[in-house]
Design a protein around this motif. Sequence first.
Motif, PDB file in Angstrom:
ATOM      1  N   UNK A  81       0.921  -1.113   0.149  1.00  2.00           N
ATOM      2  CA  UNK A  81       0.184  -0.095  -0.022  1.00  2.00           C
ATOM      3  C   UNK A  81       0.895   1.273  -0.048  1.00  2.00           C
ATOM      4  N   UNK A  82       0.310   2.207  -0.545  1.00  2.00           N
ATOM      5  CA  UNK A  82       0.892   3.632  -0.394  1.00  2.00           C
ATOM      6  C   UNK A  82       0.153   4.479   0.599  1.00  2.00           C
ATOM      7  N   UNK A  83      -1.094   4.763   0.200  1.00  2.00           N
ATOM      8  CA  UNK A  83      -1.895   5.415   1.238  1.00  2.00           C
ATOM      9  C   UNK A  83      -3.322   4.755   1.345  1.00  2.00           C
ATOM     10  N   UNK A  84      -3.380   3.541   0.881  1.00  2.00           N
ATOM     11  CA  UNK A  84      -4.407   2.878   0.397  1.00  2.00           C
ATOM     12  C   UNK A  84      -4.935   1.919   1.710  1.00  2.00           C
ATOM     13  N   UNK A 127       2.795  18.125   5.678  1.00  2.00           N
ATOM     14  CA  UNK A 127       2.243  18.650   4.609  1.00  2.00           C
ATOM     15  C   UNK A 127       1.680  17.790   3.537  1.00  2.00           C
ATOM     16  N   UNK A 128       0.391  18.200   2.657  1.00  2.00           N
ATOM     17  CA  UNK A 128      -0.176  17.032   1.902  1.00  2.00           C
ATOM     18  C   UNK A 128      -0.181  17.664   0.423  1.00  2.00           C
ATOM     19  N   UNK A 133      -3.797  12.845  -1.640  1.00  2.00           N
ATOM     20  CA  UNK A 133      -3.525  11.539  -1.824  1.00  2.00           C
ATOM     21  C   UNK A 133      -2.352  11.044  -1.029  1.00  2.00           C
ATOM     22  N   UNK A 134      -1.504  11.790  -0.558  1.00  2.00           N
ATOM     23  CA  UNK A 134      -0.330  11.649   0.336  1.00  2.00           C
ATOM     24  C   UNK A 134       0.025  12.746   1.169  1.00  2.00           C
ATOM     25  N   UNK A 135       0.877  12.367   2.261  1.00  2.00           N
ATOM     26  CA  UNK A 135       1.405  13.509   2.680  1.00  2.00           C
ATOM     27  C   UNK A 135       2.883  13.182   3.176  1.00  2.00           C
ATOM     28  N   UNK A 136       3.655  14.350   3.943  1.00  2.00           N
ATOM     29  CA  UNK A 136       5.016  14.166   4.423  1.00  2.00           C
ATOM     30  C   UNK A 136       5.182  15.436   5.373  1.00  2.00           C
ATOM     31  N   UNK A 137       6.494  15.523   5.546  1.00  2.00           N
ATOM     32  CA  UNK A 137       6.808  16.563   6.460  1.00  2.00           C
ATOM     33  C   UNK A 137       7.655  17.634   5.922  1.00  2.00           C
TER      34      UNK A 137
END
Length: 322
Positions: A81-84, A127-128, A133-137
């Motif tokens: 999965x990624x963000x699923x 941060x998205x 769909x995804x997020x990080x920092x």
Amino acid sequence: DKNTKEDDVEIAQRYMIRSTLPISNAYKLGDDSSLNSQDKETLKMASNILNRIIKKGMSKYEKEKAVYEWMIDNLSNDTGMLSVIPTTSSNTDIPYGVLKNRKGVSTGYATTFRLFMQMLDIECMVIHDDSEYTCWNLVRLEDGDWYHVDIYSDLDGTKYNNFNENDSMISNNLEWDTSFFPASTGIKYNYAYQNASIVKDPYTIPERIKEAMEGGKTALFLRFNQLSDKDVLVMDTVISGVNSKLEVGYDQDMNQAITDEISSYYVVNGNIYTTLGWRWCIVDNTNQLLVITMSKSNNQEGETLSEEEYSKISEKVDEVFD
């Protein structure tokens, strides 16, 4: 107009970015009485980790790097999965699940990293992307600059590949609301820039890649000055030639290796490399970084094969399918 915010944002139509301030504030106050049982356990797990990895006198960058390395070395992505939808564990989108089960999605890793930073009094944001769909920092270090950190992406076995990048360096064609999130222009604490070797002769790249593989590394950082378009073409072709020796597919549009249905591998000192990818990063008007990632196969715990056995298997596959 965009109504961008940091918390209470749904990611991948499934996960919610939640505030981690109640837990970090309880840590700073030394009082967890206001927390529910789950958050109390989260605080305890996070505190125990920081007690082990943070040493007196560390700089902000050293603390950040210690947390990053602990997460990369001790966590993993839930299978497939990624963000699923997660396949093996629950609460993968919050620090509680990430620290307890050692698995998560991008939302879980981003909020966990932010929690650690907040506990250490280091400015940090989740941060998205525009598509949510995804997020990080984003993290702010001693030089006053903000840096991108993507724990999820680096958990694929390419350590430091997405550690402390600026806006122009961040990969994957990500787009975000630059009017809301602070600009990232620093380079001082970018790991790739700090550890890049200056290259003058592109024909030395194959040796450098092999040396990195022999050392068990998963990333190689090279820095160049005043490159022409022809120089870039030569180096891309050189790396593509190395790629062919790994016997994997190559996607010209994506500029990276893709594994064939029947994939081969390259064994160096017991390390099994399966794919090779690379990307160019513009540092400034005179400097460019070449980030080469070398993915290892994920060996399951238990029985292992020797290099001789891998070679025998490879020869048999070649004999049948060539």
